[in-house]
Design a protein around this motif. Structure first.
Motif, PDB file in Angstrom:
ATOM      1  N   GLY A  20      44.869  69.824  37.198  1.00  0.00           N
ATOM      2  CA  GLY A  20      44.719  68.946  38.341  1.00  0.00           C
ATOM      3  C   GLY A  20      44.048  67.583  37.673  1.00  0.00           C
ATOM      4  N   VAL A  21      43.045  67.810  36.842  1.00  0.00           N
ATOM      5  CA  VAL A  21      42.253  66.560  36.028  1.00  0.00           C
ATOM      6  C   VAL A  21      43.391  65.908  35.196  1.00  0.00           C
ATOM      7  CG1 VAL A  21      40.903  65.722  34.519  1.00  0.00           C
ATOM      8  CG2 VAL A  21      40.134  67.605  36.198  1.00  0.00           C
ATOM      9  N   ILE A  22      44.256  66.552  34.378  1.00  0.00           N
ATOM     10  CA  ILE A  22      45.052  65.897  33.372  1.00  0.00           C
ATOM     11  C   ILE A  22      46.361  65.395  33.989  1.00  0.00           C
ATOM     12  CG2 ILE A  22      46.110  66.116  31.071  1.00  0.00           C
ATOM     13  CD1 ILE A  22      43.020  66.348  31.381  1.00  0.00           C
ATOM     14  N   PHE A  23      46.887  65.956  34.716  1.00  0.00           N
ATOM     15  CA  PHE A  23      48.169  65.447  35.644  1.00  0.00           C
ATOM     16  C   PHE A  23      47.811  64.636  36.543  1.00  0.00           C
ATOM     17  CE2 PHE A  23      50.493  69.330  33.810  1.00  0.00           C
ATOM     18  CZ  PHE A  23      51.611  68.796  33.579  1.00  0.00           C
ATOM     19  N   GLY A  24      46.483  64.593  37.127  1.00  0.00           N
ATOM     20  CA  GLY A  24      46.053  63.922  38.145  1.00  0.00           C
ATOM     21  C   GLY A  24      46.002  62.477  37.223  1.00  0.00           C
ATOM     22  N   THR A  25      45.461  62.357  36.105  1.00  0.00           N
ATOM     23  CA  THR A  25      45.397  61.355  35.267  1.00  0.00           C
ATOM     24  C   THR A  25      46.582  60.724  35.136  1.00  0.00           C
ATOM     25  OG1 THR A  25      43.126  62.113  34.405  1.00  0.00           O
ATOM     26  CG2 THR A  25      44.621  60.538  32.934  1.00  0.00           C
TER      27      THR A  25
ATOM     28  N   MET B   7      41.373  57.082  37.683  1.00  0.00           N
ATOM     29  CA  MET B   7      40.040  57.859  38.112  1.00  0.00           C
ATOM     30  C   MET B   7      39.982  58.540  39.493  1.00  0.00           C
ATOM     31  SD  MET B   7      37.678  54.575  36.729  1.00  0.00           S
ATOM     32  CE  MET B   7      37.984  53.680  35.274  1.00  0.00           C
ATOM     33  N   ILE B   8      40.841  58.071  40.266  1.00  0.00           N
ATOM     34  CA  ILE B   8      41.132  58.852  41.565  1.00  0.00           C
ATOM     35  C   ILE B   8      41.750  60.050  41.245  1.00  0.00           C
ATOM     36  CG2 ILE B   8      42.351  58.886  43.747  1.00  0.00           C
ATOM     37  CD1 ILE B   8      42.158  55.735  43.993  1.00  0.00           C
ATOM     38  N   GLY B   9      43.028  60.032  40.574  1.00  0.00           N
ATOM     39  CA  GLY B   9      43.516  61.139  40.127  1.00  0.00           C
ATOM     40  C   GLY B   9      42.974  62.025  39.431  1.00  0.00           C
TER      41      GLY B   9
ATOM     42  N   ASN C  40      41.782  62.736  50.960  1.00  0.00           N
ATOM     43  CA  ASN C  40      43.172  62.866  50.689  1.00  0.00           C
ATOM     44  C   ASN C  40      44.026  62.428  49.294  1.00  0.00           C
ATOM     45  OD1 ASN C  40      46.324  62.154  50.967  1.00  0.00           O
ATOM     46  ND2 ASN C  40      45.931  62.928  52.864  1.00  0.00           N
ATOM     47  N   PHE C  41      44.329  63.338  48.378  1.00  0.00           N
ATOM     48  CA  PHE C  41      44.842  62.986  46.935  1.00  0.00           C
ATOM     49  C   PHE C  41      45.797  61.867  47.127  1.00  0.00           C
ATOM     50  CE2 PHE C  41      47.333  63.135  43.264  1.00  0.00           C
ATOM     51  CZ  PHE C  41      46.454  63.408  42.408  1.00  0.00           C
ATOM     52  N   LEU C  42      47.053  62.136  47.629  1.00  0.00           N
ATOM     53  CA  LEU C  42      48.099  61.096  47.651  1.00  0.00           C
ATOM     54  C   LEU C  42      47.727  59.918  48.202  1.00  0.00           C
ATOM     55  CD1 LEU C  42      51.215  63.560  48.183  1.00  0.00           C
ATOM     56  CD2 LEU C  42      50.320  62.608  46.062  1.00  0.00           C
TER      57      LEU C  42
END
Length: 386
Positions: A10-15, A323-325, A302-304
């Protein structure tokens, strides 16, 4: 139950997701983004400079899921942990991290070719090479003389991962490591960003918990900027659909700590004119982290929605998205990111992000297990003393 592996991914793909979303509109103002795109809704968006002569001259391309140096340096830091398999400090930045960015070629998606990450970096990140390789400085003094920016905070999330559920450890290690790159409020942002990621690994952690943790460790202007922006965001929750009002108020607040406003480009007419922009200060803060936290508060995690509004607010949009992701990715895991967007990121960037994640998960878990063993041994020793 969200597993450790799911949170790391989640951290890395969110980045990468936040990076690719923001990269297409970086340095545009909010009004320009609104006029051209309305709001950035997907990684499958055309770069606003795609048809500019500048893009052809520099042989650079963004859009359609392409990431920037924010993600590339994050992956490089993961590799350092895989090599060293322990906690890091500035000496590791001066040694193994420099090797990753300046001596080991890899595919650079913006350039469409294999070369060194260094070839893609902005000058404050090239400072790492100048200070440690050319000037042979004391590693902990590597940040001296650099432009103060978000350059260290944008790739520091792996430090939060190897200190999962230990925000104080993450803050301390990030400061030790990033002192080889940044200084003043740019260094402070790296420490606070890492501790936010570490806190987000705690099962049941909320956005409020993460903000409170940031405020616990943040110093000076960084602390004040986070507090003021997050308080403003909480008051605006009922108006979050009115993006014009939100951006106007957010930018008014951050303007007290980062006064450049929309004037983020460096041009010949600015030379020789005194300014305190990008210089060390105990009163200032980078924009990106306080804004990222504020958008998380605004959208109740809310992520998106947080990523879309964050990257559509203008200026350094890719780092705001990163940073949000990263923080919400740690909190919610890989399922927070649509599978079709992950497929675009993998196909467009040729970084084998999933493979990098799996390798890093093993390294990070090993480091954490070693910490737990050391803590247990220390407890036994203290017990024997008493």
């Amino acid at each position: 139950m969200i597993t450790f592996a799911e949170r790391v991914k989640g951290v890395i793909f969110g980045t990468a997701f936040g990076d690719a979303m923001g990269a297409v509109v970086e340095k545009m103002t909010y009004s320009q983004i609104k006029d051209k795109y309305g709001r950035v809704e997907t990684t499958k968006t055309k770069w606003w400079k795609a048809d500019f002569p500048e893009a052809a001259r520099l042989a650079r391309m963004r859009g359609q899921g392409i990431v920037t140096d924010d993600t590339l340096m994050t992956l490089a830091l993961m590799n350092v942990y895989g090599t060293e398999r322990r906690h890091l400090d500035a000496y590791d930045l001066a040694n193994e991290f420099v090797k990753e960015i300046a001596f080991r070629p890899r595919y650079i998606p913006e350039l469409g070719k294999e070369t060194m990450i260094l070839e893609r970096l902005f000058y404050p990140e090239k400072h790492i090479f100048n200070r440690h390789v050319l000037a042979n400085c004391e590693p902990r003094e590597g940040g001296y003389g650099n432009m103060v920016n978000c350059g260290a905070a944008m790739y520091i999330s792996p430090v939060g991962i190897v200190n999962a559920c230990n925000p104080k450890g993450a803050y301390d290690e990030a400061i030790l490591f990033a002192s080889g790159h940044q200084l003043s409020y740019g260094l402070e942002a790296a420490g606070v960003m890492a501790c936010c990621v570490a806190k987000a690994f705690e099962p049941g952690a909320t956005v409020a918990d993460i903000v409170n943790t940031a405020l616990l460790y943040a110093k000076d202007g960084t602390k004040r900027a986070i507090q003021d922006l997050c308080e403003t965001a909480a008051k605006l929750r009922d108006q979050r659909e009115n993006r014009d009002e939100v951006v106007q108020q957010f930018h008014a607040v951050i303007g007290k700590y980062s006064p450049m406003g929309d004037d983020v480009n460096r041009s010949i007419d600015k030379l020789g004119i005194p300014t305190n922009h990008y210089t060390p200060s105990r009163l200032f803060a980078i924009e990106e982290l306080p804004l990222a936290l504020a958008y998380m508060v605004l959208h109740d995690g809310n992520f998106l929605e947080a990523v879309k509004d964050g990257v559509s607010s203008g200026r350094d949009t890719d780092s705001i998205g990163v940073m949000i992701g990263a923080i919400l990715g740690a909190m919610q895991g890989i399922t927070a990111i649509p599978a079709e967007e992950i497929a675009v990121l993998e196909a467009s960037n040729k970084q084998e992000i999933e493979k990098h994640c799996n390798q890093f998960i093993e390294s990070a878990a090993y480091i954490i297990q070693q910490d737990l063993k050391q803590n247990h041994l220390r407890e036994q020793q203290l017990h024997s003393i008493h």
